[in-house]
Design a protein around this motif. Structure first.
Motif, PDB file in Angstrom:
ATOM      1  N   ILE A  92       7.239  -9.628   0.960  1.00 43.67           N
ATOM      2  CA  ILE A  92       7.218  -8.181   0.755  1.00 43.67           C
ATOM      3  C   ILE A  92       6.386  -7.549   1.871  1.00 43.67           C
ATOM      4  CG2 ILE A  92       6.481  -6.318  -0.778  1.00 43.67           C
ATOM      5  CD1 ILE A  92       6.980  -8.216  -3.136  1.00 43.67           C
ATOM      6  N   VAL A  93       6.920  -6.490   2.443  1.00 44.33           N
ATOM      7  CA  VAL A  93       6.255  -5.730   3.497  1.00 44.33           C
ATOM      8  C   VAL A  93       5.479  -4.592   2.833  1.00 44.33           C
ATOM      9  CG1 VAL A  93       6.648  -4.243   5.510  1.00 44.33           C
ATOM     10  CG2 VAL A  93       8.046  -6.302   5.161  1.00 44.33           C
ATOM     11  N   GLY A  94       4.237  -4.401   3.255  1.00 48.05           N
ATOM     12  CA  GLY A  94       3.443  -3.321   2.689  1.00 48.05           C
ATOM     13  C   GLY A  94       2.247  -2.995   3.553  1.00 48.05           C
ATOM     14  N   GLU A  95       1.192  -2.564   2.894  1.00 47.31           N
ATOM     15  CA  GLU A  95      -0.055  -2.212   3.581  1.00 47.31           C
ATOM     16  C   GLU A  95      -1.235  -2.811   2.832  1.00 47.31           C
ATOM     17  OE1 GLU A  95       1.216   2.166   5.321  1.00 47.31           O
ATOM     18  OE2 GLU A  95       0.178   2.080   3.391  1.00 47.31           O
ATOM     19  N   LEU A  96      -2.241  -3.170   3.591  1.00 43.49           N
ATOM     20  CA  LEU A  96      -3.500  -3.630   3.029  1.00 43.49           C
ATOM     21  C   LEU A  96      -4.466  -2.456   3.125  1.00 43.49           C
ATOM     22  CD1 LEU A  96      -4.929  -6.124   1.856  1.00 43.49           C
ATOM     23  CD2 LEU A  96      -5.797  -6.561   4.164  1.00 43.49           C
ATOM     24  N   ILE A  97      -4.895  -1.983   1.963  1.00 43.21           N
ATOM     25  CA  ILE A  97      -5.757  -0.799   1.913  1.00 43.21           C
ATOM     26  C   ILE A  97      -7.156  -1.204   1.476  1.00 43.21           C
ATOM     27  CG2 ILE A  97      -6.177   1.386   0.722  1.00 43.21           C
ATOM     28  CD1 ILE A  97      -3.204   1.868   0.772  1.00 43.21           C
ATOM     29  N   THR A  98      -8.110  -0.913   2.346  1.00 44.11           N
ATOM     30  CA  THR A  98      -9.518  -1.119   2.034  1.00 44.11           C
ATOM     31  C   THR A  98     -10.077   0.227   1.590  1.00 44.11           C
ATOM     32  OG1 THR A  98      -9.669  -2.855   3.694  1.00 44.11           O
ATOM     33  CG2 THR A  98     -11.751  -1.905   2.922  1.00 44.11           C
ATOM     34  N   VAL A  99     -10.631   0.241   0.396  1.00 47.71           N
ATOM     35  CA  VAL A  99     -11.178   1.472  -0.180  1.00 47.71           C
ATOM     36  C   VAL A  99     -12.667   1.559   0.168  1.00 47.71           C
ATOM     37  CG1 VAL A  99     -11.648   2.675  -2.359  1.00 47.71           C
ATOM     38  CG2 VAL A  99      -9.479   1.483  -2.029  1.00 47.71           C
ATOM     39  N   ARG A 100     -13.124   2.767   0.465  1.00 47.15           N
ATOM     40  CA  ARG A 100     -14.550   2.989   0.741  1.00 47.15           C
ATOM     41  C   ARG A 100     -15.378   2.520  -0.453  1.00 47.15           C
ATOM     42  NH1 ARG A 100     -15.951   7.774   0.406  1.00 47.15           N
ATOM     43  NH2 ARG A 100     -14.036   8.796  -0.214  1.00 47.15           N
ATOM     44  N   PRO A 101     -16.506   1.848  -0.222  1.00 49.19           N
ATOM     45  CA  PRO A 101     -17.310   1.313  -1.328  1.00 49.19           C
ATOM     46  C   PRO A 101     -17.665   2.335  -2.403  1.00 49.19           C
ATOM     47  CG  PRO A 101     -18.104   0.443   0.748  1.00 49.19           C
ATOM     48  CD  PRO A 101     -17.063   1.488   1.080  1.00 49.19           C
ATOM     49  N   GLY A 102     -18.055   3.524  -2.057  1.00 53.89           N
ATOM     50  CA  GLY A 102     -18.427   4.527  -3.051  1.00 53.89           C
ATOM     51  C   GLY A 102     -17.254   5.033  -3.871  1.00 53.89           C
ATOM     52  N   ALA A 103     -16.036   4.796  -3.394  1.00 54.18           N
ATOM     53  CA  ALA A 103     -14.839   5.273  -4.087  1.00 54.18           C
ATOM     54  C   ALA A 103     -14.105   4.151  -4.812  1.00 54.18           C
ATOM     55  CB  ALA A 103     -13.898   5.935  -3.075  1.00 54.18           C
ATOM     56  N   TYR A 104     -14.621   2.923  -4.713  1.00 54.05           N
ATOM     57  CA  TYR A 104     -13.868   1.767  -5.204  1.00 54.05           C
ATOM     58  C   TYR A 104     -13.655   1.777  -6.720  1.00 54.05           C
ATOM     59  CZ  TYR A 104     -11.853  -2.816  -5.402  1.00 54.05           C
ATOM     60  OH  TYR A 104     -10.973  -3.833  -5.602  1.00 54.05           O
ATOM     61  N   THR A 105     -14.671   1.996  -7.483  1.00 46.08           N
ATOM     62  CA  THR A 105     -14.551   1.950  -8.946  1.00 46.08           C
ATOM     63  C   THR A 105     -13.535   2.971  -9.442  1.00 46.08           C
ATOM     64  OG1 THR A 105     -16.822   1.159  -9.156  1.00 46.08           O
ATOM     65  CG2 THR A 105     -15.835   2.110 -11.124  1.00 46.08           C
ATOM     66  N   GLY A 106     -13.583   4.185  -8.908  1.00 42.95           N
ATOM     67  CA  GLY A 106     -12.619   5.215  -9.299  1.00 42.95           C
ATOM     68  C   GLY A 106     -11.205   4.868  -8.878  1.00 42.95           C
ATOM     69  N   ALA A 107     -11.052   4.304  -7.670  1.00 39.46           N
ATOM     70  CA  ALA A 107      -9.717   3.918  -7.194  1.00 39.46           C
ATOM     71  C   ALA A 107      -9.142   2.800  -8.049  1.00 39.46           C
ATOM     72  CB  ALA A 107      -9.777   3.492  -5.726  1.00 39.46           C
ATOM     73  N   LEU A 108      -9.946   1.801  -8.365  1.00 40.84           N
ATOM     74  CA  LEU A 108      -9.480   0.688  -9.198  1.00 40.84           C
ATOM     75  C   LEU A 108      -9.037   1.193 -10.573  1.00 40.84           C
ATOM     76  CD1 LEU A 108      -9.133  -2.397  -9.610  1.00 40.84           C
ATOM     77  CD2 LEU A 108     -11.491  -2.405 -10.448  1.00 40.84           C
ATOM     78  N   ALA A 109      -9.825   2.041 -11.187  1.00 39.37           N
ATOM     79  CA  ALA A 109      -9.472   2.584 -12.501  1.00 39.37           C
ATOM     80  C   ALA A 109      -8.186   3.415 -12.419  1.00 39.37           C
ATOM     81  CB  ALA A 109     -10.624   3.428 -13.051  1.00 39.37           C
ATOM     82  N   ALA A 110      -8.057   4.235 -11.369  1.00 40.80           N
ATOM     83  CA  ALA A 110      -6.867   5.077 -11.213  1.00 40.80           C
ATOM     84  C   ALA A 110      -5.614   4.220 -11.000  1.00 40.80           C
ATOM     85  CB  ALA A 110      -7.054   6.042 -10.038  1.00 40.80           C
ATOM     86  N   LEU A 111      -5.717   3.172 -10.191  1.00 36.97           N
ATOM     87  CA  LEU A 111      -4.556   2.328  -9.930  1.00 36.97           C
ATOM     88  C   LEU A 111      -4.174   1.507 -11.153  1.00 36.97           C
ATOM     89  CD1 LEU A 111      -5.174   1.153  -6.262  1.00 36.97           C
ATOM     90  CD2 LEU A 111      -3.860   3.104  -7.106  1.00 36.97           C
ATOM     91  N   ASP A 112      -5.163   0.973 -11.864  1.00 36.64           N
ATOM     92  CA  ASP A 112      -4.856   0.234 -13.095  1.00 36.64           C
ATOM     93  C   ASP A 112      -4.160   1.143 -14.110  1.00 36.64           C
ATOM     94  OD1 ASP A 112      -5.833  -2.208 -12.181  1.00 36.64           O
ATOM     95  OD2 ASP A 112      -7.598  -2.213 -13.490  1.00 36.64           O
ATOM     96  N   LEU A 113      -4.600   2.385 -14.214  1.00 37.63           N
ATOM     97  CA  LEU A 113      -3.973   3.340 -15.133  1.00 37.63           C
ATOM     98  C   LEU A 113      -2.549   3.674 -14.671  1.00 37.63           C
ATOM     99  CD1 LEU A 113      -4.356   5.157 -17.634  1.00 37.63           C
ATOM    100  CD2 LEU A 113      -5.209   6.921 -16.076  1.00 37.63           C
ATOM    101  N   LEU A 114      -2.394   3.964 -13.401  1.00 42.33           N
ATOM    102  CA  LEU A 114      -1.071   4.272 -12.852  1.00 42.33           C
ATOM    103  C   LEU A 114      -0.092   3.124 -13.105  1.00 42.33           C
ATOM    104  CD1 LEU A 114       0.851   5.974 -10.988  1.00 42.33           C
ATOM    105  CD2 LEU A 114      -0.070   4.606  -9.093  1.00 42.33           C
ATOM    106  N   GLU A 115      -0.534   1.894 -12.865  1.00 41.65           N
ATOM    107  CA  GLU A 115       0.333   0.722 -12.982  1.00 41.65           C
ATOM    108  C   GLU A 115       0.420   0.188 -14.416  1.00 41.65           C
ATOM    109  OE1 GLU A 115       2.028   0.637 -10.564  1.00 41.65           O
ATOM    110  OE2 GLU A 115       1.030   0.399  -8.656  1.00 41.65           O
ATOM    111  N   GLU A 116      -0.215   0.896 -15.342  1.00 39.42           N
ATOM    112  CA  GLU A 116      -0.235   0.466 -16.755  1.00 39.42           C
ATOM    113  C   GLU A 116      -0.657  -0.995 -16.862  1.00 39.42           C
ATOM    114  OE1 GLU A 116       3.194   1.707 -19.082  1.00 39.42           O
ATOM    115  OE2 GLU A 116       3.538   3.363 -17.676  1.00 39.42           O
TER     116      GLU A 116
END
Length: 152
Positions: free
Chosen positions: A63-87
């Motif tokens: 699979i072709v895609g992108e590797l996204i590194t999230v800024r440390p201060g934004a990581y917890t919010g990004a992880l929660a948002a993605l887990d929610l989005l992806e159910e």
């Protein structure tokens, strides 16, 4: 943060890729780096409006895609948002499951991403089809042969 939530980059392959509608909603402004990447040993399937990654041992499948590194201060919010989005559910019964997998960063350029991989394998979080979606796709595949959501 538990071991299952280690601050790894995310491998994204569909609407979360840069320029995608879910990237804008959930990742824009949170990214420290975005690099082309490839996930070997998986197949990309078309869902109703979004893709699913399913493990697949067929030689050459990726699979072709992108590797996204999230800024440390934004990581917890990004992880929660993605887990929610992806159910993504802790018990593994969600629409998607989040799994630590090795991905390879790729050379820049569409042709390079498809043909030559530049970087060493790196662990990342990957959202794979959950159990019900995976069973449905194994029974009635909706394969995107190129492994690239942009080609659908």
């Amino acid at each position: 943060m538990s071991a299952s939530e280690e601050e790894l980059p995310f491998f994204v392959y569909g609407t979360l890729r840069s320029g995608g509608r879910n990237h804008a909603a959930h990742l824009a402004g949170r990214c420290a780096a975005i690099r082309p990447a490839v996930l070997d040993g998986a197949a990309l399937h078309e869902g109703p409006g979004f893709p699913y990654a399913v493990l697949d041992a067929t030689p050459g499948r990726r699979i072709v895609g992108e590797l996204i590194t999230v800024r440390p201060g934004a990581y917890t919010g990004a992880l929660a948002a993605l887990d929610l989005l992806e159910e993504c559910r802790a018990d593994g019964t969600g629409l998607y499951v989040r799994r630590r997998m090795a991905v390879r960063t790729a050379a820049v350029g569409a042709t390079a991403v498809r043909t030559a991989v530049a970087g060493a394998p790196q662990d990342a979080w990957v959202y794979l089809a959950g159990p019900a979606a995976e069973a449905r796709l194994r029974e009635r595949p909706a394969l995107i042969a190129s492994g690239d959501w942009a080609d659908r």
